[in-house]
Structure formats: structure tokens, C-alpha cells
Design a protein around this motif. Structure first.
Motif, PDB file in Angstrom:
ATOM      1  N   SER A 124     121.954  19.925 -28.619  1.00 45.06           N
ATOM      2  CA  SER A 124     120.613  19.545 -29.061  1.00 45.06           C
ATOM      3  C   SER A 124     120.760  18.531 -30.178  1.00 45.06           C
ATOM      4  CB  SER A 124     119.880  20.768 -29.613  1.00 45.06           C
ATOM      5  OG  SER A 124     119.568  21.645 -28.566  1.00 45.06           O
ATOM      6  N   ASN A 125     120.128  17.392 -30.017  1.00 46.20           N
ATOM      7  CA  ASN A 125     120.153  16.361 -31.038  1.00 46.20           C
ATOM      8  C   ASN A 125     118.720  16.110 -31.483  1.00 46.20           C
ATOM      9  OD1 ASN A 125     123.033  15.464 -31.091  1.00 46.20           O
ATOM     10  ND2 ASN A 125     122.593  15.308 -28.916  1.00 46.20           N
ATOM     11  N   PRO A 126     118.553  15.409 -32.609  1.00 48.25           N
ATOM     12  CA  PRO A 126     117.184  15.211 -33.082  1.00 48.25           C
ATOM     13  C   PRO A 126     116.265  14.583 -32.018  1.00 48.25           C
ATOM     14  CG  PRO A 126     118.740  14.581 -34.768  1.00 48.25           C
ATOM     15  CD  PRO A 126     119.554  14.901 -33.550  1.00 48.25           C
ATOM     16  N   ASP A 127     116.784  13.666 -31.219  1.00 46.96           N
ATOM     17  CA  ASP A 127     115.901  12.951 -30.293  1.00 46.96           C
ATOM     18  C   ASP A 127     116.067  13.318 -28.827  1.00 46.96           C
ATOM     19  OD1 ASP A 127     114.875  11.237 -32.391  1.00 46.96           O
ATOM     20  OD2 ASP A 127     116.909  10.452 -32.427  1.00 46.96           O
ATOM     21  N   TYR A 128     117.102  14.057 -28.524  1.00 52.70           N
ATOM     22  CA  TYR A 128     117.302  14.363 -27.117  1.00 52.70           C
ATOM     23  C   TYR A 128     118.171  15.607 -26.962  1.00 52.70           C
ATOM     24  CZ  TYR A 128     121.969  12.423 -27.748  1.00 52.70           C
ATOM     25  OH  TYR A 128     123.236  12.211 -28.187  1.00 52.70           O
ATOM     26  N   THR A 129     118.131  16.152 -25.786  1.00 51.37           N
ATOM     27  CA  THR A 129     119.009  17.264 -25.456  1.00 51.37           C
ATOM     28  C   THR A 129     119.898  16.809 -24.311  1.00 51.37           C
ATOM     29  OG1 THR A 129     117.316  18.834 -26.112  1.00 51.37           O
ATOM     30  CG2 THR A 129     119.097  19.683 -24.736  1.00 51.37           C
ATOM     31  N   ARG A 130     121.169  17.091 -24.427  1.00 51.54           N
ATOM     32  CA  ARG A 130     122.121  16.643 -23.420  1.00 51.54           C
ATOM     33  C   ARG A 130     122.791  17.849 -22.780  1.00 51.54           C
ATOM     34  NH1 ARG A 130     126.013  11.989 -25.283  1.00 51.54           N
ATOM     35  NH2 ARG A 130     124.208  10.783 -24.650  1.00 51.54           N
ATOM     36  N   ILE A 131     122.825  17.831 -21.461  1.00 44.36           N
ATOM     37  CA  ILE A 131     123.520  18.891 -20.735  1.00 44.36           C
ATOM     38  C   ILE A 131     124.640  18.242 -19.945  1.00 44.36           C
ATOM     39  CG2 ILE A 131     123.288  20.552 -18.830  1.00 44.36           C
ATOM     40  CD1 ILE A 131     120.496  21.142 -19.887  1.00 44.36           C
ATOM     41  N   ASP A 159     114.104  24.651 -17.583  1.00 42.34           N
ATOM     42  CA  ASP A 159     112.750  25.040 -17.957  1.00 42.34           C
ATOM     43  C   ASP A 159     112.355  24.197 -19.159  1.00 42.34           C
ATOM     44  OD1 ASP A 159     112.223  27.103 -16.016  1.00 42.34           O
ATOM     45  OD2 ASP A 159     113.819  28.230 -17.001  1.00 42.34           O
ATOM     46  N   THR A 160     111.391  23.315 -18.939  1.00 33.24           N
ATOM     47  CA  THR A 160     111.085  22.324 -19.966  1.00 33.24           C
ATOM     48  C   THR A 160     109.912  22.767 -20.823  1.00 33.24           C
ATOM     49  OG1 THR A 160     109.551  21.096 -18.559  1.00 33.24           O
ATOM     50  CG2 THR A 160     111.862  20.524 -18.381  1.00 33.24           C
ATOM     51  N   GLU A 161     109.950  22.305 -22.078  1.00 33.60           N
ATOM     52  CA  GLU A 161     108.849  22.608 -22.987  1.00 33.60           C
ATOM     53  C   GLU A 161     107.974  21.390 -23.200  1.00 33.60           C
ATOM     54  OE1 GLU A 161     109.217  25.343 -26.451  1.00 33.60           O
ATOM     55  OE2 GLU A 161     111.360  25.104 -26.070  1.00 33.60           O
ATOM     56  N   ASN A 162     108.620  20.275 -23.431  1.00 33.08           N
ATOM     57  CA  ASN A 162     107.861  19.111 -23.851  1.00 33.08           C
ATOM     58  C   ASN A 162     108.690  17.856 -23.613  1.00 33.08           C
ATOM     59  OD1 ASN A 162     105.764  17.773 -24.921  1.00 33.08           O
ATOM     60  ND2 ASN A 162     105.937  18.615 -26.979  1.00 33.08           N
ATOM     61  N   ILE A 163     108.850  17.461 -22.375  1.00 31.82           N
ATOM     62  CA  ILE A 163     109.754  16.329 -22.148  1.00 31.82           C
ATOM     63  C   ILE A 163     109.020  15.120 -21.584  1.00 31.82           C
ATOM     64  CG2 ILE A 163     111.643  17.956 -21.770  1.00 31.82           C
ATOM     65  CD1 ILE A 163     111.690  16.987 -18.850  1.00 31.82           C
ATOM     66  N   LYS A 164     109.573  13.958 -21.916  1.00 29.47           N
ATOM     67  CA  LYS A 164     108.978  12.700 -21.474  1.00 29.47           C
ATOM     68  C   LYS A 164     109.831  12.070 -20.395  1.00 29.47           C
ATOM     69  CE  LYS A 164     106.681  10.723 -25.530  1.00 29.47           C
ATOM     70  NZ  LYS A 164     107.000   9.922 -26.719  1.00 29.47           N
ATOM     71  N   ASP A 165     111.110  12.299 -20.505  1.00 28.72           N
ATOM     72  CA  ASP A 165     111.996  11.522 -19.660  1.00 28.72           C
ATOM     73  C   ASP A 165     113.288  12.284 -19.395  1.00 28.72           C
ATOM     74  OD1 ASP A 165     112.806   9.244 -18.281  1.00 28.72           O
ATOM     75  OD2 ASP A 165     113.990   8.580 -19.996  1.00 28.72           O
ATOM     76  N   ILE A 166     113.810  12.117 -18.217  1.00 31.37           N
ATOM     77  CA  ILE A 166     115.089  12.754 -17.893  1.00 31.37           C
ATOM     78  C   ILE A 166     115.959  11.755 -17.151  1.00 31.37           C
ATOM     79  CG2 ILE A 166     114.028  13.804 -15.827  1.00 31.37           C
ATOM     80  CD1 ILE A 166     116.061  16.124 -16.336  1.00 31.37           C
ATOM     81  N   LYS A 167     117.227  11.699 -17.525  1.00 40.54           N
ATOM     82  CA  LYS A 167     118.164  10.778 -16.876  1.00 40.54           C
ATOM     83  C   LYS A 167     119.412  11.559 -16.477  1.00 40.54           C
ATOM     84  CE  LYS A 167     116.120   6.769 -17.164  1.00 40.54           C
ATOM     85  NZ  LYS A 167     114.830   7.326 -16.781  1.00 40.54           N
ATOM     86  N   VAL A 189     117.781  14.548 -21.715  1.00 40.34           N
ATOM     87  CA  VAL A 189     116.346  14.829 -21.698  1.00 40.34           C
ATOM     88  C   VAL A 189     115.746  14.376 -23.023  1.00 40.34           C
ATOM     89  CG1 VAL A 189     114.627  16.668 -21.599  1.00 40.34           C
ATOM     90  CG2 VAL A 189     116.688  16.834 -20.208  1.00 40.34           C
ATOM     91  N   ARG A 190     114.691  13.595 -22.945  1.00 38.00           N
ATOM     92  CA  ARG A 190     114.007  13.161 -24.160  1.00 38.00           C
ATOM     93  C   ARG A 190     112.569  13.646 -24.168  1.00 38.00           C
ATOM     94  NH1 ARG A 190     117.087   9.442 -26.564  1.00 38.00           N
ATOM     95  NH2 ARG A 190     118.808   8.943 -25.190  1.00 38.00           N
ATOM     96  N   GLY A 191     112.002  13.706 -25.344  1.00 40.36           N
ATOM     97  CA  GLY A 191     110.604  14.124 -25.417  1.00 40.36           C
ATOM     98  C   GLY A 191     110.176  14.252 -26.857  1.00 40.36           C
ATOM     99  N   GLU A 192     109.016  14.872 -27.041  1.00 38.80           N
ATOM    100  CA  GLU A 192     108.529  15.086 -28.394  1.00 38.80           C
ATOM    101  C   GLU A 192     108.862  16.500 -28.808  1.00 38.80           C
ATOM    102  OE1 GLU A 192     104.390  14.107 -28.730  1.00 38.80           O
ATOM    103  OE2 GLU A 192     104.836  12.049 -28.153  1.00 38.80           O
ATOM    104  N   ARG A 193     109.656  16.580 -29.856  1.00 35.88           N
ATOM    105  CA  ARG A 193     110.084  17.893 -30.300  1.00 35.88           C
ATOM    106  C   ARG A 193     109.145  18.371 -31.390  1.00 35.88           C
ATOM    107  NH1 ARG A 193     115.135  19.480 -29.561  1.00 35.88           N
ATOM    108  NH2 ARG A 193     116.109  17.462 -29.656  1.00 35.88           N
ATOM    109  N   ARG A 194     108.572  19.521 -31.182  1.00 40.30           N
ATOM    110  CA  ARG A 194     107.658  20.037 -32.211  1.00 40.30           C
ATOM    111  C   ARG A 194     108.296  21.166 -33.005  1.00 40.30           C
ATOM    112  NH1 ARG A 194     102.318  19.989 -28.434  1.00 40.30           N
ATOM    113  NH2 ARG A 194     102.095  17.726 -28.399  1.00 40.30           N
TER     114      ARG A 194
END
Ligand SMILES: [Zn+2]
Length: 419
Positions: A53-60, A127-135, A149-154
């Protein structure tokens, strides 16, 4: 009547053969390396699933024992804030023993589940919570599929840090010893440029372990040279600039590329310096060049990126196709500026002793090690290992010191220019 009954039976059979979910899902298909999923080759095994988990994205990262083709399906993630699901089917793949579901809960993803969906298909469900984009894209050596996975993290930071610290057991622990006793490690304040925004630097000696990187005509390996330069650079950055330094590796170990930037993001580094030695099919090629992340402008650069990414030219073009989305948070201008300062200083330093050394300048390329870095980050090619003369220079401790000093001076100029 008989005919309508016949049509009805046909429809029924069709619906059994082609179940509805695939039709309902927003479907993306990616078939890589030109092999159809039906081609005869041994099936792959999914051996491990890791996440960062990074501030702007999550990487798997899905680690496999060979390349696979895959299909990405998305269900209901269209509305921001609404939970949804993404699933990725790995064709001709078996689920390895010990691969477990993971709980993430970082504000972008709740978690990732994995299962043998069909006899020859492994399904990974996010299972996504709040994502904008997936690559999704492939890397090699070892074969793996990366899902960014990128998105707005709340989620608030404290919860995020907690999830960052839960790293998979088998993950190679980054060398953080320099970063822990921060108070003790502060060097003489007189040497630290006043009120600098730059406090912590990650030094990343390329390759390592089973990955030697480039190998020179007399057998010198890139992984050894760049480690030597990296360790000298660490000492100089601490002593001369009073910076905290974190090494991605300080021994001969293999660290996957995606983990190197994850380390830099995790320790909140202000700069990321990846140190390499160049190689080219043309053995007379020589000189110093520095890269920042962008599309390759020439075939030569694409070839070098393939080499540094440990992958094929074909995979580099897959990466290029989605690079702009992956670069959303890349500090392009700052990285170009840092590359410029380091290139100038390094060339100047080496030219003082070897007047013939070529300045190949600052270039752009799709180097995966820089993807996902949230701080200014560059890749330095300190000399050509494929060139016999430069290989013999790289072998010398004095050249390694010179290279470290050159990079240090570049970092110093960069910091000074920020004021
Ligand atoms: Zn390299």
C-alpha cells in the motif's frame, strides 16, 4: 411448435456454455506474447500473492513460474465511493499450495481473494473500496503479473501505515538500519545545506542475487559494481550532506523492481537514485547517461529498458502503452532536473581523469524501477560494462569512488538549486 422447442433447447444449452456474468461484466482482455490461451504449453503455477500500500496506489504482485495470458473483468466500480469488484482470470494456471487470500483495507482495496475458478483458470478477485483505475502488466525473471490500483483514498494515515507495515513474510526486508536511529545519525549541521527539503534518499544498486545485470567481456558483473558504487554513495551522502540514506539492498540479494520503489515510498524518501552500468550490442558504445521515467524515444532506449527491466522488448511495449496512467504521480519535472544535475556532475567528475569519456546526456525511458515512485527519481548508467575499456575502469575502486562522488555532487547541486 417442434421447431420453437428446438430453438429453446439450443438457447438453454448456449446459456449453460456461456454463463451470463462474463457478458454482464465490463470486460477487458489482455493476451500477452502472442500465444493464445489454447496453445500447447505447460500450465503455469501461481506461487505467491503480495501487496504494497502506497500513498497513491496499491500494488499487487502475482508471482508465477512462467508467463501467462490473462483477462481483466470489472464489476460495478463505476461510481466513486461505491464498493465493487475486479477479477482477473489467469489462463492455463494452477493455484500453488500456500497461496492465501490477503486482507488489505487501505482505503482502495478491502482485500484480494484467490481460487481455482476452473480446472485451468485461477481467478484473483479484488474487493474494491474506492478505485479509479486499474492496470495489469507482466514482468519477468521471475514471471509475474503486476496489478496497480489507483483511486481516492479516504482512509486516515494511521490506518494506512498499519496496513503498510503488514508486509508478507517472505518479503525481503529492506535495509533500514540507516534510517532507524535518525537522531544519532544526523551529521554535522554545518555540512547540511540550510533548510533543505531533502532529508532522506534511497540508493538503489541495480540487480543482485540471481540477476547479475550486464556482464562485461572479462566477466565483471553489473550487480557487484553498482553495489560497490552504491555503498560508497551512501557513505558520502551521509558524511557530506548529512542525509538519511536507505539502501534497497546492501548485500548481494535479489529484490524485484516493484519492491524497490515500494521501499522508497514506504520510508517517505525525498529522492530515489537507481545506480546501474550500461550495456549495448555495439561493444564500442561508451559513456555516461542518466534517465528519468517516460516513453522511450528511440529503439535503443527501448532495448536498454528491456534489459534493465529484465524483460523482452515486447513487454516494454506493453508497459509503454499504459505508462502515462502509471505516471500519474511521477515528479516528471523534478526528476528531469535531478537527472540533469547528476548527469552534469558525474560526467565532469569522470572527465577530470578520463578526458575521452562521452557525455550521452539525460534521456527518458520506460524503466519499471521508477514506476510508482512518488519522489524525484532517476536511473544512472555510470559507464558501459559491455565496453572493454570502461569495464576495466568500472573494476577499479578509484572509478567506483569517482562515480559515487559525481552522483553526490549532482545531488548537492540539485538541493542547492531548490533554495
Ligand atoms: Zn542495470
Amino acid at each position: 411448435m417442434n421447431r420453437y422447442f428446438h430453438i429453446l433447447i439450443c438457447l438453454l444449452i448456449a446459456s449453460l456454455l456461456f454463463p451470463l456474468p462474463t457478458l454482464a461484466a465490463k470486460k477487458k482482455k489482455a493476451v500477452f506474447s502472442g500465444q493464445s490461451s489454447n496453445s500447447i504449453r505447460p500450465s503455469a503455477t501461481l506461487n505467491e500473492m503480495k501487496h504494497w500500500s502506497n500513498p497513491d496506489y496499491t500494488r499487487i504482485s502475482l508471482e508465477l513460474d512462467r508467463d501467462v495470458t490473462w483477462e481483466t473483468h470489472e464489476l460495478g466500480r463505476g461510481n466513486i465511493g461505491k464498493p465493487g469488484r475486479v477479477y482477473i482470470d489467469l489462463n492455463r494456471t494452477r493455484l500453488g499450495k500456500g497461496v492465501r487470500d490477503i486482507t488489505i483495507g487501505d482505503g482502495l482495496l478491502k482485500g484480494a481473494r484467490v481460487g481455482q475458478y476452473r480446472n485451468d483458470v485461477v481467478r484473483v478477485v479484488l474487493d474494491t473500496e474506492n478505485i479509479k483505475d486499474i492496470k495489469v502488466f507482466p514482468l519477468s525473471e521471475p514471471a509475474r503479473l503486476i496489478i496497480d490500483v489507483r483511486g481516492e483514498r479516504r482512509t486516515e494515515i494511521s490506518r494506512l501505515e498499519e496496513s503498510i507495515s503488514i508486509m508478507p513474510e517472505k518479503l525481503v526486508v529492506p535495509v533500514l538500519e540507516d534510517q532507524l536511529p535518525v537522531v544519532e545519525k544526523k551529521a554535522k549541521p554545518s555540512k547540511r545545506p540550510a533548510i533543505s527539503k531533502i532529508r532522506r534518499v534511497v540508493v538503489d544498486p541495480g540487480h543482485g542475487g540471481h540477476d547479475p545485470g550486464a556482464v562485461g567481456p572479462s566477466g565483471l558483473q553489473e550487480k557487484d559494481v553498482v553495489l560497490a558504487i552504491g555503498l560508497k554513495l551512501r557513505a558520502l551522502l551521509k558524511e557530506e550532506l548529512g542525509l538519511d540514506v536507505v539502501m534497497t539492498r546492501s548485500t548481494d540479494v535479489f529484490i524485484p523492481l516493484e519492491e524497490r520503489t515500494a521501499i522508497a515510498n514506504k520510508v517517505n524518501a525525498d529522492l530515489f537514485l537507481s545506480v546501474h552500468a550500461n550495456a549495448a550490442p555495439n561493444r564500442s558504445a561508451s559513456g555516461i547517461e542518466t534517465y528519468y521515467l517516460n516513453l522511450a524515444k528511440t529503439e535503443k532506449v527501448a532495448q536498454l529498458a528491456a534489459k534493465e527491466n529484465g524483460t523482452s522488448l515486447e513487454k516494454v511495449s506493453v508497459l509503454q502503452a499504459i505508462l502515462f496512467d502509471l505516471m500519474a504521480n511521477y515528479k516528471l519535472n523534478d526528476s528531469a532536473h535531478l537527472a540533469d544535475e547528476v548527469q552534469k556532475s558525474l560526467h565532469k567528475k569522470v572527465r577530470a581523469r578520463y578526458s575521452d569519456v562521452k557525455n550521452l546526456g539525460v534521456k527518458q525511458g520506460p524503466f519499471y524501477v521508477l514506476v510508482g515512485a512518488t519522489m524525484p527519481s532517476i536511473l544512472v548508467e555510470t559507464a558501459f560494462l559491455s565496453n572493454a575499456q570502461e569495464e576495466s575502469r568500472l573494476k577499479e575502486t578509484s572509478y567506483q569512488e569517482m562515480a559515487a562522488e559525481g552522483i553526490l555532487e549532482g545531488v548537492r547541486s540539485y538541493i542547492v538549486s531548490l533554495k
